[in-house]
Scaffold this motif. Structure first.
Motif, PDB file in Angstrom:
ATOM      1  N   LYS A   1     -37.536 -15.433   9.994  1.00 34.16           N
ATOM      2  CA  LYS A   1     -37.505 -14.458   8.808  1.00 34.16           C
ATOM      3  C   LYS A   1     -36.168 -14.183   8.218  1.00 34.16           C
ATOM      4  O   LYS A   1     -35.999 -14.206   7.188  1.00 34.16           O
ATOM      5  CB  LYS A   1     -38.478 -13.630   9.064  1.00 34.16           C
ATOM      6  N   ARG A   2     -35.264 -13.296   8.743  1.00 36.25           N
ATOM      7  CA  ARG A   2     -33.873 -12.830   8.114  1.00 36.25           C
ATOM      8  C   ARG A   2     -33.469 -13.726   7.981  1.00 36.25           C
ATOM      9  O   ARG A   2     -32.981 -13.411   6.418  1.00 36.25           O
ATOM     10  CB  ARG A   2     -33.648 -12.254   9.182  1.00 36.25           C
ATOM     11  N   LEU A   3     -33.423 -15.294   7.902  1.00 35.94           N
ATOM     12  CA  LEU A   3     -32.408 -16.170   7.422  1.00 35.94           C
ATOM     13  C   LEU A   3     -33.514 -16.856   6.196  1.00 35.94           C
ATOM     14  O   LEU A   3     -32.417 -17.022   5.195  1.00 35.94           O
ATOM     15  CB  LEU A   3     -32.311 -16.985   8.420  1.00 35.94           C
ATOM     16  N   SER A   4     -34.315 -16.586   5.995  1.00 35.33           N
ATOM     17  CA  SER A   4     -34.862 -16.936   4.878  1.00 35.33           C
ATOM     18  C   SER A   4     -34.736 -16.400   3.542  1.00 35.33           C
ATOM     19  O   SER A   4     -34.365 -15.861   2.904  1.00 35.33           O
ATOM     20  CB  SER A   4     -36.202 -17.123   5.335  1.00 35.33           C
ATOM     21  N   GLY A   5     -34.532 -14.996   3.967  1.00 32.38           N
ATOM     22  CA  GLY A   5     -34.342 -13.616   3.239  1.00 32.38           C
ATOM     23  C   GLY A   5     -32.990 -13.795   2.730  1.00 32.38           C
ATOM     24  O   GLY A   5     -33.087 -13.423   1.696  1.00 32.38           O
ATOM     25  N   VAL A   6     -32.031 -14.354   3.673  1.00 30.13           N
ATOM     26  CA  VAL A   6     -30.716 -14.203   3.382  1.00 30.13           C
ATOM     27  C   VAL A   6     -30.450 -15.567   2.079  1.00 30.13           C
ATOM     28  O   VAL A   6     -29.881 -15.542   1.525  1.00 30.13           O
ATOM     29  CB  VAL A   6     -29.573 -14.858   4.654  1.00 30.13           C
ATOM     30  N   GLY A   7     -31.273 -16.130   2.850  1.00 33.07           N
ATOM     31  CA  GLY A   7     -30.965 -17.971   1.671  1.00 33.07           C
ATOM     32  C   GLY A   7     -31.228 -17.542   0.604  1.00 33.07           C
ATOM     33  O   GLY A   7     -31.028 -18.082  -0.870  1.00 33.07           O
ATOM     34  N   LEU A   8     -32.905 -17.011   0.381  1.00 32.14           N
ATOM     35  CA  LEU A   8     -32.983 -16.587  -0.941  1.00 32.14           C
ATOM     36  C   LEU A   8     -32.397 -15.642  -1.423  1.00 32.14           C
ATOM     37  O   LEU A   8     -32.278 -15.919  -2.686  1.00 32.14           O
ATOM     38  CB  LEU A   8     -34.830 -15.708  -0.989  1.00 32.14           C
ATOM     39  N   ALA A   9     -31.927 -14.698  -1.074  1.00 32.83           N
ATOM     40  CA  ALA A   9     -31.109 -13.633  -1.808  1.00 32.83           C
ATOM     41  C   ALA A   9     -29.871 -14.918  -2.338  1.00 32.83           C
ATOM     42  O   ALA A   9     -29.396 -14.237  -3.401  1.00 32.83           O
ATOM     43  CB  ALA A   9     -30.544 -12.731  -0.845  1.00 32.83           C
ATOM     44  N   GLU A  10     -29.354 -14.940  -1.521  1.00 31.55           N
ATOM     45  CA  GLU A  10     -27.732 -16.271  -2.479  1.00 31.55           C
ATOM     46  C   GLU A  10     -28.470 -17.008  -3.158  1.00 31.55           C
ATOM     47  O   GLU A  10     -27.883 -17.376  -3.819  1.00 31.55           O
ATOM     48  CB  GLU A  10     -27.442 -17.274   0.005  1.00 31.55           C
ATOM     49  N   GLN A  11     -29.445 -17.941  -3.206  1.00 32.12           N
ATOM     50  CA  GLN A  11     -30.243 -18.723  -4.260  1.00 32.12           C
ATOM     51  C   GLN A  11     -30.487 -17.676  -5.454  1.00 32.12           C
ATOM     52  O   GLN A  11     -30.188 -18.376  -5.996  1.00 32.12           O
ATOM     53  CB  GLN A  11     -31.337 -19.561  -3.681  1.00 32.12           C
ATOM     54  N   ARG A  12     -30.840 -16.543  -4.653  1.00 31.73           N
ATOM     55  CA  ARG A  12     -30.928 -15.575  -6.865  1.00 31.73           C
ATOM     56  C   ARG A  12     -29.213 -15.204  -6.879  1.00 31.73           C
ATOM     57  O   ARG A  12     -29.714 -15.745  -8.467  1.00 31.73           O
ATOM     58  CB  ARG A  12     -31.279 -14.456  -6.584  1.00 31.73           C
ATOM     59  N   LYS A  13     -28.410 -15.296  -6.233  1.00 31.00           N
ATOM     60  CA  LYS A  13     -26.953 -15.025  -6.482  1.00 31.00           C
ATOM     61  C   LYS A  13     -26.177 -16.246  -7.473  1.00 31.00           C
ATOM     62  O   LYS A  13     -26.520 -15.712  -8.670  1.00 31.00           O
ATOM     63  CB  LYS A  13     -25.934 -14.542  -5.389  1.00 31.00           C
ATOM     64  N   ALA A  14     -27.109 -17.493  -7.261  1.00 35.60           N
ATOM     65  CA  ALA A  14     -26.351 -17.848  -7.320  1.00 35.60           C
ATOM     66  C   ALA A  14     -27.388 -18.701  -9.092  1.00 35.60           C
ATOM     67  O   ALA A  14     -26.497 -19.136  -9.572  1.00 35.60           O
ATOM     68  CB  ALA A  14     -26.643 -20.074  -6.194  1.00 35.60           C
ATOM     69  N   ILE A  15     -28.557 -18.245  -9.001  1.00 31.87           N
ATOM     70  CA  ILE A  15     -28.799 -18.747  -9.790  1.00 31.87           C
ATOM     71  C   ILE A  15     -28.241 -17.811 -11.229  1.00 31.87           C
ATOM     72  O   ILE A  15     -28.408 -18.348 -12.673  1.00 31.87           O
ATOM     73  CB  ILE A  15     -30.225 -18.186 -10.310  1.00 31.87           C
ATOM     74  N   VAL A  16     -28.029 -16.325 -10.745  1.00 29.91           N
ATOM     75  CA  VAL A  16     -27.289 -15.768 -12.040  1.00 29.91           C
ATOM     76  C   VAL A  16     -25.806 -16.214 -12.338  1.00 29.91           C
ATOM     77  O   VAL A  16     -25.808 -16.011 -13.790  1.00 29.91           O
ATOM     78  CB  VAL A  16     -27.573 -13.725 -11.162  1.00 29.91           C
ATOM     79  N   ALA A  17     -25.435 -16.451 -11.336  1.00 31.46           N
ATOM     80  CA  ALA A  17     -23.927 -16.483 -11.670  1.00 31.46           C
ATOM     81  C   ALA A  17     -24.434 -18.087 -12.171  1.00 31.46           C
ATOM     82  O   ALA A  17     -23.688 -18.203 -13.493  1.00 31.46           O
ATOM     83  CB  ALA A  17     -22.914 -17.452 -10.157  1.00 31.46           C
ATOM     84  N   GLY A  18     -25.278 -19.124 -12.213  1.00 38.78           N
ATOM     85  CA  GLY A  18     -25.327 -20.214 -13.147  1.00 38.78           C
ATOM     86  C   GLY A  18     -25.577 -19.699 -14.508  1.00 38.78           C
ATOM     87  O   GLY A  18     -25.314 -20.523 -15.897  1.00 38.78           O
TER      88      GLY A  18
END
Length: 149
Positions: free
Chosen positions: A59-76
């Motif tokens: 679950k922790r890694l899933s949260g980290v992955g989701l946070a990174e995905q959102r950062k990538a979306i914002v950067a894009g």
């Protein structure tokens, strides 16, 4: 005083009565069964703890992955807005965001059409780009307001 005085004697083969022997064997068996039960309980405890730790890490890694995905979306999105501003100087930030939102809307429709098991999708929108973008934005805001309740 008559007789012999025997200070010690070596007894090498003791044969207790069968009932005594059975009782001793039963005592030893109970001790071993008790130790086995304790060991089995410890093993179960370790399995449960390790499974819980693995679930928490997942679950922790899933949260980290989701946070990174959102950062990538914002950067894009930020990069897309900057490219639009450079490529089309007359467009405002609101127009660019409406266009990007509409593009995401159509990508979502395409994904739903390709992966959905249903054959019909009812959408209510009419008008031009601004109205569709307004409806999509309103739908997102409406959806978020219901999630928070």
């Amino acid at each position: 005083s008559y007789g012999f005085d025997i200070p010690s004697a070596l007894i090498s083969n003791v044969e207790p009565a069968p009932s005594v022997r059975d009782a001793i064997n039963k005592i030893q068996m109970c001790r071993r069964m008790k130790a086995a039960a304790v060991d089995e309980a410890e093993a179960h405890k370790i399995r449960v703890v390790k499974a819980a730790e693995a679930d928490a890490e997942s679950k922790r890694l899933s949260g980290v992955g989701l946070a990174e995905q959102r950062k990538a979306i914002v950067a894009g999105l930020q990069e897309s807005v900057e490219q639009f501003q450079q490529g089309i100087p007359g467009m405002s930030n609101d127009q660019i965001m409406s266009l990007l939102l509409l593009n995401q809307y159509f990508d979502t429709l395409k994904d739903v059409a390709q992966t959905s098991t249903s054959s019909t999708l009812f959408l209510s929108h009419a008008g031009g780009l601004d109205q569709v973008a307004t409806q999509v934005t309103g739908g997102i805001i409406h959806s978020e307001s219901h999630k928070s309740k």
